[in-house]
Design a protein around this motif. Structure first.
Motif, PDB file in Angstrom:
ATOM      1  N   SER A 435      10.465 -10.596   7.540  1.00 16.16           N
ATOM      2  CA  SER A 435      10.265  -9.221   7.068  1.00 16.16           C
ATOM      3  C   SER A 435      10.464  -9.062   5.564  1.00 16.16           C
ATOM      4  O   SER A 435       9.645  -8.397   4.903  1.00 16.16           O
ATOM      5  CB  SER A 435      11.190  -8.268   7.824  1.00 16.16           C
ATOM      6  N   GLN A 439       7.696  -7.615   3.171  1.00 11.59           N
ATOM      7  CA  GLN A 439       7.892  -6.428   2.322  1.00 11.59           C
ATOM      8  C   GLN A 439       7.456  -6.716   0.889  1.00 11.59           C
ATOM      9  O   GLN A 439       6.788  -5.900   0.253  1.00 11.59           O
ATOM     10  CB  GLN A 439       9.353  -6.006   2.342  1.00 11.59           C
ATOM     11  N   SER A 443       4.331  -4.863  -0.913  1.00 13.60           N
ATOM     12  CA  SER A 443       4.567  -4.023  -2.093  1.00 13.60           C
ATOM     13  C   SER A 443       3.575  -4.363  -3.206  1.00 13.60           C
ATOM     14  O   SER A 443       3.278  -3.538  -4.059  1.00 13.60           O
ATOM     15  CB  SER A 443       6.006  -4.191  -2.580  1.00 13.60           C
ATOM     16  N   LYS A 449      -1.018  -3.801   3.070  1.00 12.06           N
ATOM     17  CA  LYS A 449      -0.178  -2.703   3.553  1.00 12.06           C
ATOM     18  C   LYS A 449      -0.974  -1.812   4.513  1.00 12.06           C
ATOM     19  O   LYS A 449      -0.503  -1.429   5.577  1.00 12.06           O
ATOM     20  CB  LYS A 449       0.311  -1.894   2.356  1.00 12.06           C
ATOM     21  N   LEU A 484       9.435  -1.578   9.553  1.00  7.10           N
ATOM     22  CA  LEU A 484      10.186  -2.376   8.574  1.00  7.10           C
ATOM     23  C   LEU A 484       9.935  -3.866   8.757  1.00  7.10           C
ATOM     24  O   LEU A 484       9.763  -4.609   7.791  1.00  7.10           O
ATOM     25  CB  LEU A 484      11.685  -2.122   8.745  1.00  7.10           C
ATOM     26  N   GLY A 487       7.072  -5.155   7.135  1.00  5.67           N
ATOM     27  CA  GLY A 487       7.070  -5.061   5.679  1.00  5.67           C
ATOM     28  C   GLY A 487       6.742  -3.669   5.179  1.00  5.67           C
ATOM     29  O   GLY A 487       6.577  -3.456   3.981  1.00  5.67           O
ATOM     30  N   THR A 489       7.589   0.253   4.437  1.00  5.29           N
ATOM     31  CA  THR A 489       8.802   0.995   4.131  1.00  5.29           C
ATOM     32  C   THR A 489       8.852   2.331   4.862  1.00  5.29           C
ATOM     33  O   THR A 489       9.814   3.059   4.779  1.00  5.29           O
ATOM     34  CB  THR A 489       8.901   1.258   2.617  1.00  5.29           C
ATOM     35  N   SER A 546       9.754   7.314   3.001  1.00  5.54           N
ATOM     36  CA  SER A 546       9.912   6.838   1.628  1.00  5.54           C
ATOM     37  C   SER A 546       9.270   7.792   0.651  1.00  5.54           C
ATOM     38  O   SER A 546       8.493   8.643   1.005  1.00  5.54           O
ATOM     39  CB  SER A 546       9.234   5.474   1.491  1.00  5.54           C
TER      40      SER A 546
END
Ligand SMILES: Nc1ncnc2c1ncn2[C@@H]1O[C@H](COP(=O)(O)OP(=O)(O)OP(=O)(O)O)[C@@H](O)[C@H]1O
Length: 856
Positions: A435, A439, A443, A449, A484, A487, A489, A546
């Motif tokens: 994970s 992430q 990002s 994503k 999560l 990856g 948020t 987020s």
């Protein structure tokens, strides 16, 4: 049964020999029948049983073909079924996966036409229907082996393009191997298509073909076939539904189940285990499993195509050190074929992420492990998935991952079916959390994503829509933790949950502590423990945990497919699923809106009434049907159905609006559209009236999907435009600097020239364009065949492997001749051009067969 035995003409030696052989075969078949009658009850291993193909009453042409393919000894199902099938009986054949059912129907098919002296002018004599394209290709390949010496023509009809090209040849085919949708398309559109002389119909994976997913197609096909014919149904999980059999007008069918008394319904040499694993740990476990089996050939089942894509794209960036592949229903045909054959050829160190399109019938050699990351929808699905390993006489292993909420009910069902499963425990010391790496990847990479978000939504939707509520509980899914672990948020919007729930029931600000208990299961889906401050209602509404949440793309209903948009098919799929059918969850979860949300209550005055999950078990009659991979759908799709329910809430509707709505619904239901389907270039079926669907109603679910897609596109374009502008500005600045530097140097040189004319100046620097490009192509795990681009602005991950120019296919079973010098047998693999999109289906078929034959 139509017996149109012909008098052999011509008097040449071969004809006479064939005529004599046929007479001999018929009397031997009769003897076999009599012996079988006398021997009743002795079973397939009893006395008088034929063990070798040589001893069967089959033609020498078939024997030669079988010998060339190294088939000598019969398997149990072949021993049990061939005496009946050769004698022309209708048969329901059941035997474990990998036990040789294909030959049990191909041999009698070829033999029947041979004994009837079927020729080109006799047209279509045998029809073999498979639920997926890959399986049809595989059957066709076997048919070419069995029929290599016969003078019969055979064609492969699987969705794709170039229907017209197929139309030119289809009427000359004696045997067709096809998927239901494509066949129906030809029945509907090909001038002169005639199945009236058909002698034999085979449904491979019969239970799948006869389930509701294919209902409309199969009914329509059967309507076009003569009732006088031999029919054979084969599957490892055979249907005995009287209703199904009645549809097929079987005549006194023989039920042959060679493993009915077996200890287990799965292959003896298959070692099966399960682990209980939290949803948020699945990716870690999968990663650890792959890393621990770097030399193995592994088939990994996930529920939806979007999960498959995400797993491929995410893991390939993490470089596990094995070859990664992906196979799902929305890939383009050429890619599907390339992956199918690549994985067939692969020996070790390869992982194929797949949906259930790879679950049935596919005979990938030497698969070491079948890993079910997501729980299969039922026991039959489990049996077929694990059956991709331990085939024929080989061994294999399988691992099933179960969520704590799935464990009890699923294990009970599997135990009930006598599936021998051993519990395993995950050693936490041996799992590596991926994970954090995901992430970091997400990002930096918006496309990945988005893919993760879509995968999550598709998975949650698939669980939400599962009719088997004893096993699948959407309310137990820890969506935030799952997000999560992928990856992400934040949890993407799950609008289908929101729409499904009346607002007042959702937990939101101001709700009292006890309210949670009153929530319906899907409202409790999203836990408070991770998305601390967010309620289920907020999350369902798409509010993000987020601070980047506001810029999150809206997901949930649109969930567009960048390769092969098929939201229409999905709409039907969900509709069927919600009616308790066994449609593949891949189809259902890829998008669209549950029926209850898309107009189920359309006629009721109170549109706010919505169904709970229990209502999924509704009517068993589905209106539409889609093929496994959605490439062709026969649908009585009511576009009008969806729109009204998604328009303004009922409370705000005026009487006139309601009247209008009912009027529209009437149009959509009216028989004006009839049952005739219109097919587009891609073989997608369209109701003619669909073209009249409410233009501009943005609340229509499909329109909404398009709107979301459009939004994504616009956002991407805007970002790209900004990037381009930035780059141009930087470039201009660099150029200016360079010019200024040059100027300075020149001026200095001129000045110095006055002092020292002997020194020569050299200006160095870059040529200008210094744009950096991310290198996505490193790492051996990149998949050449699954060349999906995560987004339109992404550098292609790996160039499509260059492949040879395909030859024009000859659909007959005689060995084909290569066209021109380019298609010689010695051609190297690098000459292939798999990525060429404009290949005809015949060319694809030819290419596939060539690749397969090279793989053997
Ligand atoms: N008589 C035979 N001798 C040797 N190999 C055989 C024989 N019959 C079948 N096989 C091989 O066994 C494997 C499995 O056969 P097949 O694909 O027909 O199984 P199946 O029962 O249809 O499996 P599934 O239920 O998964 O569709 C194939 O590789 C095939 O070539």
């Amino acid at each position: 049964m139509v017996k149109k035995r012909k008098v052999f003409q011509g008097g040449n030696k071969r004809s006479q020999a064939e005529a004599d052989e046929v007479d001999d075969l018929e009397s031997r078949i009769q003897e076999l029948q009599d012996a079988a009658e006398d021997n009743k009850g002795s079973g397939p291993t009893g006395t008088g049983i034929i063990w070798n193909f040589d001893n069967l009453p089959i033609s020498r042409y078939t024997l030669e073909g079988l010998r060339a393919a190294k088939y000598t000894r019969l398997t149990a199902i072949q021993r049990a079924a061939l005496p009946s099938t050769l004698a022309g009986h209708d048969v329901l054949g059941a035997a474990k996966t990998g036990s040789g059912k294909t030959l049990a129907f191909l041999v009698p098919a070829v033999e029947k036409l041979y004994r009837l002296k079927w020729g080109k002018l006799d047209g279509l004599g045998a029809l073999i229907i498979s639920p997926t394209r890959e399986l049809a290709m595989q059957i066709f390949d076997e048919l070419r082996k069995v029929g290599a010496k016969h003078d019969l023509s055979a064609g492969l009809l699987i969705g794709g393009k170039n229907v017209k090209e197929e139309q030119g040849r289809i009427n000359a085919m004696n045997i067709l191997v096809c998927t239901p949708g494509r066949l129906l398309q030809h029945m509907d559109e090909t001038p002169g298509f005639d199945a009236s002389a058909l002698q034999l119909l085979v449904l491979d994976e019969a239970d799948r073909i006869l389930d509701m997913g294919f209902s409309a197609s199969v009914n329509a096909i059967i309507e076009n076939l003569p009732r006088q014919r031999q029919t054979m149904l084969f599957s490892a999980t055979q249907t005995k539904s009287v209703k199904d059999l009645a549809r097929l007008s079987l005549k006194d069918p023989t039920y042959i189940s060679v493993h009915a008394e077996a200890i287990a319904p799965t292959p003896v040499k298959l070692q099966q285990a399960y682990v209980v694993c939290e949803l948020q740990d699945k990716l870690n476990v999968l990663w650890a499993f792959i890393k621990a089996h770097l030399k193995a050939k592994i088939l990994v089942f996930l529920t939806t195509g979007k999960q498959v894509k995400f797993a491929l794209e995410a893991f390939r960036r993490l470089r596990p050190g094995v070859v990664l592949r992906a196979l799902h229903g929305k890939m383009k045909q050429m890619k599907r074929m390339a992956v199918f054959y690549d994985f067939s050829e692969a020996k070790t160190g390869t992982v194929l992420f797949a949906t259930d399109i790879a679950a049935r019938g596919l005979d990938f050699p030497t698969v070491d492990w079948v890993l079910q990351v997501d729980c299969p929808e039922d026991v039959a699905s489990y049996i077929h998935r694990v059956g991709r390993t331990a085939r024929y006489v080989s061994g294999g292993k399988s691992l099933l991952m179960l969520l704590p909420s799935e464990k009890e009910a699923m294990l009970k069902q599997l135990e009930g079916a006598k599936v021998p499963l051993k519990p395993l425990k995950i050693n936490p010391n041996k799992t590596q959390p991926v994970s954090p790496a995901l992430q970091a990847l997400l990002s930096k990479n918006n496309d990945l994503k988005e893919l993760a978000q879509r995968a999550l939504v598709a998975y949650v939707r698939s669980i939400f829509l599962q009719p088997n509520k004893a096993v699948f509980d959407a309310s137990a899914l820890p969506a935030a933790d799952f997000a999560l672990s992928m990856g992400l948020t934040s949890v993407p919007k799950l609008r289908f949950l929101k729409r499904h729930s009346p607002k007042k029931a959702l937990k939101g600000p101001g709700s009292s502590p006890g309210d949670e208990d009153k929530l319906r299961p899907e409202e409790r889906l999203l836990p408070g423990h991770h998305a601390e401050s967010l309620s289920a209602a907020q999350l369902a509404a798409g509010e993000s945990a987020s601070d980047e949440g506001s810029s999150e793309p809206e997901l949930g209903s649109s969930d567009e497919e960048d390769e092969h948009p098929d939201s229409a098919a999905d709409l039907d799929t969900e509709r069927l699923l919600r009616r308790g059918t066994k449609r593949s969850r891949e189809e259902a979860a890829e998008g669209a809106v549950p029926e209850s949300l898309a107009g189920h209550d359309r006629d009721a005055a109170g549109a706010s009434k919505s169904l709970g999950p229990g209502d999924l078990h509704g009517s068993s009659e589905g209106e539409g049907a889609a093929e496994e991979d959605g490439f062709l759908v026969v649908k009585r799709r009511d576009i009008f159905d969806a729109a009204p329910a998604l328009s303004a809430p009922a409370a705000t509707e005026t009487g006139e609006q309601k009247k209008q709505k009912r009027k529209k619904l009437k149009i959509s239901k009216a028989s004006a559209s009839g049952s005739r389907m219109v097919f587009d270039e891609d073989g997608q079926a369209q109701d003619p009236l669909a073209q009249l669907s409410l233009p501009g109603d943005s609340r229509d679910e499909e329109n909404e999907a398009l709107t979301a897609e459009e939004r994504f596109r616009q956002a991407r374009e805007a970002m790209r435009a900004r990037d381009a502008a930035d780059r141009a500005a930087q470039k201009a600045a660099r150029r200016e600097k360079k010019l200024a530097r040059k100027e300075r140097l020149r001026a200095g040189a001129a000045a110095e020239a006055g002092d020292d004319a002997g020194v020569q100046l050299r200006v160095t620097g870059s040529s200008g364009d210094e744009d950096m490009q991310e290198d996505h192509n490193s790492g051996q795990e990149s998949s050449g065949s699954e060349a999906d681009q995560v987004g339109t602005d992404r550098v292609k991950l790996e160039p499509a492997r260059p492949k040879a120019k395909p030859e024009v296919a000859h659909l007959g079973m005689q060995p084909r001749k290569a066209m021109g010098s380019k298609t010689g047998a010695g051609r190297s693999e690098t000459e292939f051009n798999i990525g060429h999109e404009s290949l005809s289906i015949a060319e694809q078929e030819s290419l596939a067969l060539e690749m397969l034959s090279r793989s053997k």
